[in-house]
Motif scaffolding. Sequence first.
Motif, PDB file in Angstrom:
ATOM      1  N   GLU A  46       0.827  -1.203   0.000  1.00 14.40           N
ATOM      2  CA  GLU A  46       0.000   0.000   0.000  1.00 14.40           C
ATOM      3  C   GLU A  46       0.862   1.255   0.000  1.00 14.40           C
ATOM      4  O   GLU A  46       0.538   2.236  -0.689  1.00 14.40           O
ATOM      5  CB  GLU A  46      -0.917   0.004   1.224  1.00 14.40           C
ATOM      6  CG  GLU A  46      -2.044  -1.004   1.149  1.00 14.40           C
ATOM      7  CD  GLU A  46      -2.810  -1.108   2.459  1.00 14.40           C
ATOM      8  OE1 GLU A  46      -3.951  -1.583   2.419  1.00 14.40           O
ATOM      9  OE2 GLU A  46      -2.251  -0.741   3.516  1.00 14.40           O
ATOM     10  N   ALA A  47       1.948   1.241   0.754  1.00 18.38           N
ATOM     11  CA  ALA A  47       2.830   2.408   0.784  1.00 18.38           C
ATOM     12  C   ALA A  47       3.435   2.665  -0.592  1.00 18.38           C
ATOM     13  O   ALA A  47       3.526   3.818  -1.029  1.00 18.38           O
ATOM     14  CB  ALA A  47       3.933   2.204   1.820  1.00 18.38           C
ATOM     15  N   ALA A  48       3.854   1.600  -1.280  1.00 22.59           N
ATOM     16  CA  ALA A  48       4.406   1.759  -2.625  1.00 22.59           C
ATOM     17  C   ALA A  48       3.355   2.330  -3.567  1.00 22.59           C
ATOM     18  O   ALA A  48       3.636   3.234  -4.368  1.00 22.59           O
ATOM     19  CB  ALA A  48       4.917   0.415  -3.145  1.00 22.59           C
ATOM     20  N   GLU A  49       2.130   1.813  -3.485  1.00 21.49           N
ATOM     21  CA  GLU A  49       1.059   2.312  -4.352  1.00 21.49           C
ATOM     22  C   GLU A  49       0.721   3.753  -4.033  1.00 21.49           C
ATOM     23  O   GLU A  49       0.446   4.551  -4.945  1.00 21.49           O
ATOM     24  CB  GLU A  49      -0.173   1.424  -4.199  1.00 21.49           C
ATOM     25  CG  GLU A  49       0.015   0.041  -4.791  1.00 21.49           C
ATOM     26  CD  GLU A  49      -1.139  -0.896  -4.509  1.00 21.49           C
ATOM     27  OE1 GLU A  49      -1.257  -1.903  -5.223  1.00 21.49           O
ATOM     28  OE2 GLU A  49      -1.921  -0.642  -3.562  1.00 21.49           O
ATOM     29  N   ASN A  50       0.742   4.117  -2.767  1.00 23.77           N
ATOM     30  CA  ASN A  50       0.456   5.499  -2.388  1.00 23.77           C
ATOM     31  C   ASN A  50       1.534   6.466  -2.867  1.00 23.77           C
ATOM     32  O   ASN A  50       1.293   7.673  -2.952  1.00 23.77           O
ATOM     33  CB  ASN A  50       0.293   5.610  -0.868  1.00 23.77           C
ATOM     34  CG  ASN A  50      -1.005   4.983  -0.391  1.00 23.77           C
ATOM     35  OD1 ASN A  50      -1.950   4.824  -1.159  1.00 23.77           O
ATOM     36  ND2 ASN A  50      -1.057   4.600   0.875  1.00 23.77           N
ATOM     37  N   ALA A  57       3.518   0.935  -9.325  1.00 24.50           N
ATOM     38  CA  ALA A  57       2.678  -0.222  -9.639  1.00 24.50           C
ATOM     39  C   ALA A  57       3.446  -1.507  -9.381  1.00 24.50           C
ATOM     40  O   ALA A  57       3.856  -2.211 -10.304  1.00 24.50           O
ATOM     41  CB  ALA A  57       2.210  -0.156 -11.100  1.00 24.50           C
ATOM     42  N   TRP A  58       3.645  -1.835  -8.115  1.00 23.87           N
ATOM     43  CA  TRP A  58       4.339  -3.078  -7.779  1.00 23.87           C
ATOM     44  C   TRP A  58       3.435  -4.270  -8.077  1.00 23.87           C
ATOM     45  O   TRP A  58       2.204  -4.170  -7.998  1.00 23.87           O
ATOM     46  CB  TRP A  58       4.712  -3.080  -6.306  1.00 23.87           C
ATOM     47  CG  TRP A  58       5.882  -2.204  -5.968  1.00 23.87           C
ATOM     48  CD1 TRP A  58       6.442  -1.240  -6.754  1.00 23.87           C
ATOM     49  CD2 TRP A  58       6.627  -2.198  -4.742  1.00 23.87           C
ATOM     50  NE1 TRP A  58       7.490  -0.634  -6.117  1.00 23.87           N
ATOM     51  CE2 TRP A  58       7.628  -1.199  -4.872  1.00 23.87           C
ATOM     52  CE3 TRP A  58       6.556  -2.922  -3.568  1.00 23.87           C
ATOM     53  CZ2 TRP A  58       8.545  -0.924  -3.864  1.00 23.87           C
ATOM     54  CZ3 TRP A  58       7.456  -2.654  -2.548  1.00 23.87           C
ATOM     55  CH2 TRP A  58       8.450  -1.669  -2.702  1.00 23.87           C
ATOM     56  N   PRO A  59       4.020  -5.431  -8.400  1.00 24.77           N
ATOM     57  CA  PRO A  59       3.206  -6.607  -8.728  1.00 24.77           C
ATOM     58  C   PRO A  59       2.390  -7.092  -7.531  1.00 24.77           C
ATOM     59  O   PRO A  59       2.816  -6.973  -6.382  1.00 24.77           O
ATOM     60  CB  PRO A  59       4.243  -7.669  -9.126  1.00 24.77           C
ATOM     61  CG  PRO A  59       5.533  -6.967  -9.278  1.00 24.77           C
ATOM     62  CD  PRO A  59       5.463  -5.707  -8.491  1.00 24.77           C
ATOM     63  N   PHE A  60       1.220  -7.642  -7.824  1.00 23.90           N
ATOM     64  CA  PHE A  60       0.419  -8.302  -6.797  1.00 23.90           C
ATOM     65  C   PHE A  60      -0.655  -9.120  -7.501  1.00 23.90           C
ATOM     66  O   PHE A  60      -0.883  -8.984  -8.699  1.00 23.90           O
ATOM     67  CB  PHE A  60      -0.234  -7.289  -5.846  1.00 23.90           C
ATOM     68  CG  PHE A  60      -1.450  -6.595  -6.432  1.00 23.90           C
ATOM     69  CD1 PHE A  60      -2.713  -7.142  -6.276  1.00 23.90           C
ATOM     70  CD2 PHE A  60      -1.323  -5.419  -7.139  1.00 23.90           C
ATOM     71  CE1 PHE A  60      -3.832  -6.517  -6.818  1.00 23.90           C
ATOM     72  CE2 PHE A  60      -2.424  -4.786  -7.681  1.00 23.90           C
ATOM     73  CZ  PHE A  60      -3.686  -5.336  -7.530  1.00 23.90           C
ATOM     74  N   ALA A  61      -1.332  -9.983  -6.762  1.00 22.50           N
ATOM     75  CA  ALA A  61      -2.504 -10.692  -7.279  1.00 22.50           C
ATOM     76  C   ALA A  61      -3.573 -10.778  -6.200  1.00 22.50           C
ATOM     77  O   ALA A  61      -4.565 -10.087  -6.239  1.00 22.50           O
ATOM     78  CB  ALA A  61      -2.142 -12.074  -7.801  1.00 22.50           C
TER      79      ALA A  61
END
Length: 229
Positions: free
Chosen positions: A140-144, A148-152
Amino acid sequence: MASPFEILGVDPDADEADIVDAYRERVKETHPDQGGSAEAFQAVQDAYERIENGYEPGDEPRYPPTGPAPGPTATEADPEPEPDPPEPEGIEVEYLNYEVVADEGWNLDDDDLFEKAADGGFDPADYGRFHVAENESLLEAAENEGYAWPFACRGGACTNCAVAVVEGEMPSPASHILPQELHDKGIRLSCIVAPESDAKIVYNVKHLPEVHDLLLPASRFEQASSSTD
């Protein structure tokens, strides 16, 4: 031009909690790993930032958006200098993209890995620092911060969001898919962990062979989610 409230899908009189919830949902929907685009993802980031900076309906510029903004007149006084930005709150994380590590022929256990990264002149998406606030996960911190870090799954059930903790304390909750040998090597799932001290991490380590076996395709996750609705 759509207002930031329209981009997030909330009413202009929505409270802060509703705005944060809408922002997090739109981040997931527009994330490139979930079929979105970098442009849509960035538009959501920009919309949230505008609201956080005090946007009000009617704040749009009065001049045409395709034309130049009117400049200052000769009689206008020099603007007041901008105040210094506040000190960031939270725990500092220094991050590095695993693709850079692989492209440069480096190794995760290189003692000077982050020193080399700091001198490499890499794009901010590949190397830099940000702060993780209280009650925020690393993802969440990276997205904020607009990344756009990878996730699923976002629930610790796959390794799409895996990172390698090179330095610092970042404990995992009890429930996650990582086998003990990977956890002992410093692999963590960014969607469910947060640092307890300043840390250095390498993200995007889903490309490591031992991590790749536990990846979850986005389409599979979407099917699993829809079947539980």
